[in-house]
Design a protein around this motif. Sequence first.
Motif, PDB file in Angstrom:
ATOM      1  N   THR A  24      41.387  -8.086 -24.112  1.00  0.00           N
ATOM      2  CA  THR A  24      40.344  -7.246 -23.530  1.00  0.00           C
ATOM      3  C   THR A  24      40.891  -5.841 -23.316  1.00  0.00           C
ATOM      4  O   THR A  24      41.915  -5.673 -22.631  1.00  0.00           O
ATOM      5  CB  THR A  24      39.863  -7.827 -22.186  1.00  0.00           C
ATOM      6  N   ALA A  25      40.254  -4.846 -23.892  1.00  0.00           N
ATOM      7  CA  ALA A  25      40.726  -3.464 -23.775  1.00  0.00           C
ATOM      8  C   ALA A  25      40.460  -2.929 -22.369  1.00  0.00           C
ATOM      9  O   ALA A  25      39.566  -3.407 -21.661  1.00  0.00           O
ATOM     10  CB  ALA A  25      40.030  -2.587 -24.810  1.00  0.00           C
ATOM     11  N   SER A  26      41.245  -1.946 -21.976  1.00  0.00           N
ATOM     12  CA  SER A  26      41.067  -1.324 -20.663  1.00  0.00           C
ATOM     13  C   SER A  26      40.850   0.174 -20.831  1.00  0.00           C
ATOM     14  O   SER A  26      41.209   0.757 -21.851  1.00  0.00           O
ATOM     15  CB  SER A  26      42.284  -1.584 -19.773  1.00  0.00           C
ATOM     16  N   SER A  27      40.273   0.779 -19.806  1.00  0.00           N
ATOM     17  CA  SER A  27      39.945   2.202 -19.862  1.00  0.00           C
ATOM     18  C   SER A  27      40.500   2.917 -18.645  1.00  0.00           C
ATOM     19  O   SER A  27      40.306   2.472 -17.508  1.00  0.00           O
ATOM     20  CB  SER A  27      38.417   2.385 -19.916  1.00  0.00           C
ATOM     21  N   ASP A  81      51.614  12.588 -33.087  1.00  0.00           N
ATOM     22  CA  ASP A  81      51.170  12.605 -31.689  1.00  0.00           C
ATOM     23  C   ASP A  81      49.658  12.734 -31.594  1.00  0.00           C
ATOM     24  O   ASP A  81      49.019  12.109 -30.731  1.00  0.00           O
ATOM     25  CB  ASP A  81      51.835  13.760 -30.941  1.00  0.00           C
ATOM     26  N   ALA A  82      49.060  13.552 -32.466  1.00  0.00           N
ATOM     27  CA  ALA A  82      47.609  13.721 -32.457  1.00  0.00           C
ATOM     28  C   ALA A  82      46.911  12.411 -32.795  1.00  0.00           C
ATOM     29  O   ALA A  82      45.878  12.057 -32.193  1.00  0.00           O
ATOM     30  CB  ALA A  82      47.194  14.810 -33.439  1.00  0.00           C
ATOM     31  N   LEU A  83      47.457  11.687 -33.750  1.00  0.00           N
ATOM     32  CA  LEU A  83      46.878  10.403 -34.145  1.00  0.00           C
ATOM     33  C   LEU A  83      47.011   9.382 -33.023  1.00  0.00           C
ATOM     34  O   LEU A  83      46.073   8.616 -32.746  1.00  0.00           O
ATOM     35  CB  LEU A  83      47.570   9.895 -35.405  1.00  0.00           C
ATOM     36  N   ARG A  84      48.146   9.363 -32.360  1.00  0.00           N
ATOM     37  CA  ARG A  84      48.350   8.438 -31.251  1.00  0.00           C
ATOM     38  C   ARG A  84      47.405   8.750 -30.087  1.00  0.00           C
ATOM     39  O   ARG A  84      46.877   7.840 -29.445  1.00  0.00           O
ATOM     40  CB  ARG A  84      49.798   8.500 -30.760  1.00  0.00           C
ATOM     41  N   GLU A  85      47.211  10.037 -29.809  1.00  0.00           N
ATOM     42  CA  GLU A  85      46.317  10.436 -28.724  1.00  0.00           C
ATOM     43  C   GLU A  85      44.880  10.045 -29.033  1.00  0.00           C
ATOM     44  O   GLU A  85      44.144   9.541 -28.166  1.00  0.00           O
ATOM     45  CB  GLU A  85      46.414  11.944 -28.488  1.00  0.00           C
ATOM     46  N   ALA A  86      44.461  10.270 -30.272  1.00  0.00           N
ATOM     47  CA  ALA A  86      43.114   9.870 -30.668  1.00  0.00           C
ATOM     48  C   ALA A  86      42.949   8.360 -30.543  1.00  0.00           C
ATOM     49  O   ALA A  86      41.923   7.861 -30.074  1.00  0.00           O
ATOM     50  CB  ALA A  86      42.832  10.322 -32.099  1.00  0.00           C
ATOM     51  N   ALA A  87      43.968   7.620 -30.956  1.00  0.00           N
ATOM     52  CA  ALA A  87      43.919   6.160 -30.871  1.00  0.00           C
ATOM     53  C   ALA A  87      43.793   5.706 -29.427  1.00  0.00           C
ATOM     54  O   ALA A  87      43.095   4.726 -29.130  1.00  0.00           O
ATOM     55  CB  ALA A  87      45.164   5.557 -31.513  1.00  0.00           C
ATOM     56  N   HIS A  88      44.445   6.416 -28.506  1.00  0.00           N
ATOM     57  CA  HIS A  88      44.369   6.054 -27.088  1.00  0.00           C
ATOM     58  C   HIS A  88      42.941   6.147 -26.577  1.00  0.00           C
ATOM     59  O   HIS A  88      42.466   5.272 -25.845  1.00  0.00           O
ATOM     60  CB  HIS A  88      45.282   6.964 -26.270  1.00  0.00           C
ATOM     61  N   LEU A  94      36.777   1.018 -27.118  1.00  0.00           N
ATOM     62  CA  LEU A  94      36.760  -0.440 -27.287  1.00  0.00           C
ATOM     63  C   LEU A  94      36.352  -1.121 -25.985  1.00  0.00           C
ATOM     64  O   LEU A  94      35.536  -2.048 -25.980  1.00  0.00           O
ATOM     65  CB  LEU A  94      38.147  -0.943 -27.712  1.00  0.00           C
ATOM     66  N   ALA A  95      36.943  -0.669 -24.893  1.00  0.00           N
ATOM     67  CA  ALA A  95      36.644  -1.270 -23.585  1.00  0.00           C
ATOM     68  C   ALA A  95      35.183  -1.077 -23.214  1.00  0.00           C
ATOM     69  O   ALA A  95      34.518  -2.009 -22.739  1.00  0.00           O
ATOM     70  CB  ALA A  95      37.553  -0.664 -22.514  1.00  0.00           C
ATOM     71  N   TRP A  96      34.677   0.134 -23.418  1.00  0.00           N
ATOM     72  CA  TRP A  96      33.280   0.415 -23.046  1.00  0.00           C
ATOM     73  C   TRP A  96      32.298  -0.421 -23.856  1.00  0.00           C
ATOM     74  O   TRP A  96      31.369  -1.009 -23.309  1.00  0.00           O
ATOM     75  CB  TRP A  96      32.968   1.897 -23.254  1.00  0.00           C
ATOM     76  N   THR A  97      32.516  -0.455 -25.171  1.00  0.00           N
ATOM     77  CA  THR A  97      31.573  -1.172 -26.034  1.00  0.00           C
ATOM     78  C   THR A  97      31.683  -2.682 -25.851  1.00  0.00           C
ATOM     79  O   THR A  97      30.683  -3.394 -25.920  1.00  0.00           O
ATOM     80  CB  THR A  97      31.774  -0.806 -27.510  1.00  0.00           C
ATOM     81  N   GLU A  98      32.895  -3.169 -25.611  1.00  0.00           N
ATOM     82  CA  GLU A  98      33.065  -4.612 -25.399  1.00  0.00           C
ATOM     83  C   GLU A  98      32.341  -5.065 -24.135  1.00  0.00           C
ATOM     84  O   GLU A  98      31.661  -6.092 -24.134  1.00  0.00           O
ATOM     85  CB  GLU A  98      34.556  -4.955 -25.302  1.00  0.00           C
ATOM     86  N   GLN A  99      32.490  -4.292 -23.062  1.00  0.00           N
ATOM     87  CA  GLN A  99      31.807  -4.664 -21.826  1.00  0.00           C
ATOM     88  C   GLN A  99      30.300  -4.602 -21.995  1.00  0.00           C
ATOM     89  O   GLN A  99      29.566  -5.475 -21.508  1.00  0.00           O
ATOM     90  CB  GLN A  99      32.230  -3.746 -20.675  1.00  0.00           C
ATOM     91  N   ARG A 100      29.824  -3.579 -22.707  1.00  0.00           N
ATOM     92  CA  ARG A 100      28.376  -3.446 -22.896  1.00  0.00           C
ATOM     93  C   ARG A 100      27.835  -4.605 -23.733  1.00  0.00           C
ATOM     94  O   ARG A 100      26.733  -5.112 -23.461  1.00  0.00           O
ATOM     95  CB  ARG A 100      28.046  -2.106 -23.557  1.00  0.00           C
ATOM     96  N   LEU A 101      28.584  -5.033 -24.737  1.00  0.00           N
ATOM     97  CA  LEU A 101      28.170  -6.192 -25.521  1.00  0.00           C
ATOM     98  C   LEU A 101      28.026  -7.423 -24.626  1.00  0.00           C
ATOM     99  O   LEU A 101      27.073  -8.202 -24.755  1.00  0.00           O
ATOM    100  CB  LEU A 101      29.184  -6.480 -26.632  1.00  0.00           C
ATOM    101  N   HIS A 102      28.984  -7.609 -23.721  1.00  0.00           N
ATOM    102  CA  HIS A 102      28.929  -8.737 -22.795  1.00  0.00           C
ATOM    103  C   HIS A 102      27.686  -8.641 -21.909  1.00  0.00           C
ATOM    104  O   HIS A 102      26.994  -9.649 -21.679  1.00  0.00           O
ATOM    105  CB  HIS A 102      30.198  -8.766 -21.945  1.00  0.00           C
ATOM    106  N   GLU A 103      27.407  -7.438 -21.419  1.00  0.00           N
ATOM    107  CA  GLU A 103      26.238  -7.246 -20.555  1.00  0.00           C
ATOM    108  C   GLU A 103      24.937  -7.528 -21.300  1.00  0.00           C
ATOM    109  O   GLU A 103      23.960  -7.985 -20.696  1.00  0.00           O
ATOM    110  CB  GLU A 103      26.227  -5.819 -20.001  1.00  0.00           C
ATOM    111  N   LEU A 104      24.926  -7.257 -22.589  1.00  0.00           N
ATOM    112  CA  LEU A 104      23.737  -7.497 -23.410  1.00  0.00           C
ATOM    113  C   LEU A 104      23.661  -8.941 -23.908  1.00  0.00           C
ATOM    114  O   LEU A 104      22.756  -9.288 -24.671  1.00  0.00           O
ATOM    115  CB  LEU A 104      23.716  -6.540 -24.604  1.00  0.00           C
ATOM    116  N   GLY A 105      24.606  -9.773 -23.468  1.00  0.00           N
ATOM    117  CA  GLY A 105      24.607 -11.171 -23.852  1.00  0.00           C
ATOM    118  C   GLY A 105      24.959 -11.410 -25.299  1.00  0.00           C
ATOM    119  O   GLY A 105      24.506 -12.392 -25.900  1.00  0.00           O
TER     120      GLY A 105
END
Length: 211
Positions: A24-27, A81-88, A94-105
């Motif tokens: 589970t991703a975190s934000s 470093d720019a690529l790593r920052e973007a990935a962060h 990931l965290a936001w969309t995963e939680q929203r998917l859960h909320e939408l069942g």
Amino acid sequence: MLKLPTLDQLIGEFDLALRTLSATASSVRPHPDAHIEESGLSAAEQQHAAGLMRVNHSGEVCAQALYQGQALTARDPATRDALREAAHEEVEHLAWTEQRLHELGSHKSVFNPLLYAGSLAIGVTAGLVGDRWNLGFLAETERQVGAHLASHLRTLPIQDSKSRAIVEQMHRDELGHADLAVELGAAELPAPIKATMTASSKVMTTLAYRL
């Protein structure tokens, strides 16, 4: 000059892949929809919103793999470093969309492992070509993702303020990544490569929307 990754680095990259696909991703930042009340959606609206958020989640899985591959083969530390920052920031998405998917069942796409593997290979290849093209690939990827997110804002149920808040923040972040790549010297990709990227993204979005 390209430095080959050490065994420890490869183990770390493998661990990153496992965490992207299974943990589970975190934000660090607050979720954009944290203080927005859930609105009443019909069954059809909820299914459509879930499909779009699943596409967005899969897109972030692909982004993690792309940036991972690009960073592995980047030559310039500033590019890496720019690529790593973007990935962060993409981890937060990931965290936001995963939680929203859960909320939408709903659920994450079953195609995520396949999409991750393909995106990682593309990222490694982009990095091997050279940093300017690597950054050019990053910029074009983010522009195309931004266009997808803008289209989602047009088709999400108007009353789904929670999903909209997430997509709006993601859209701002993605365009910021594209601008940063240009500032760092991104090359403009040839039209045939852009067209291939567009066609590939259509396949991904079609698969992820349904499954």
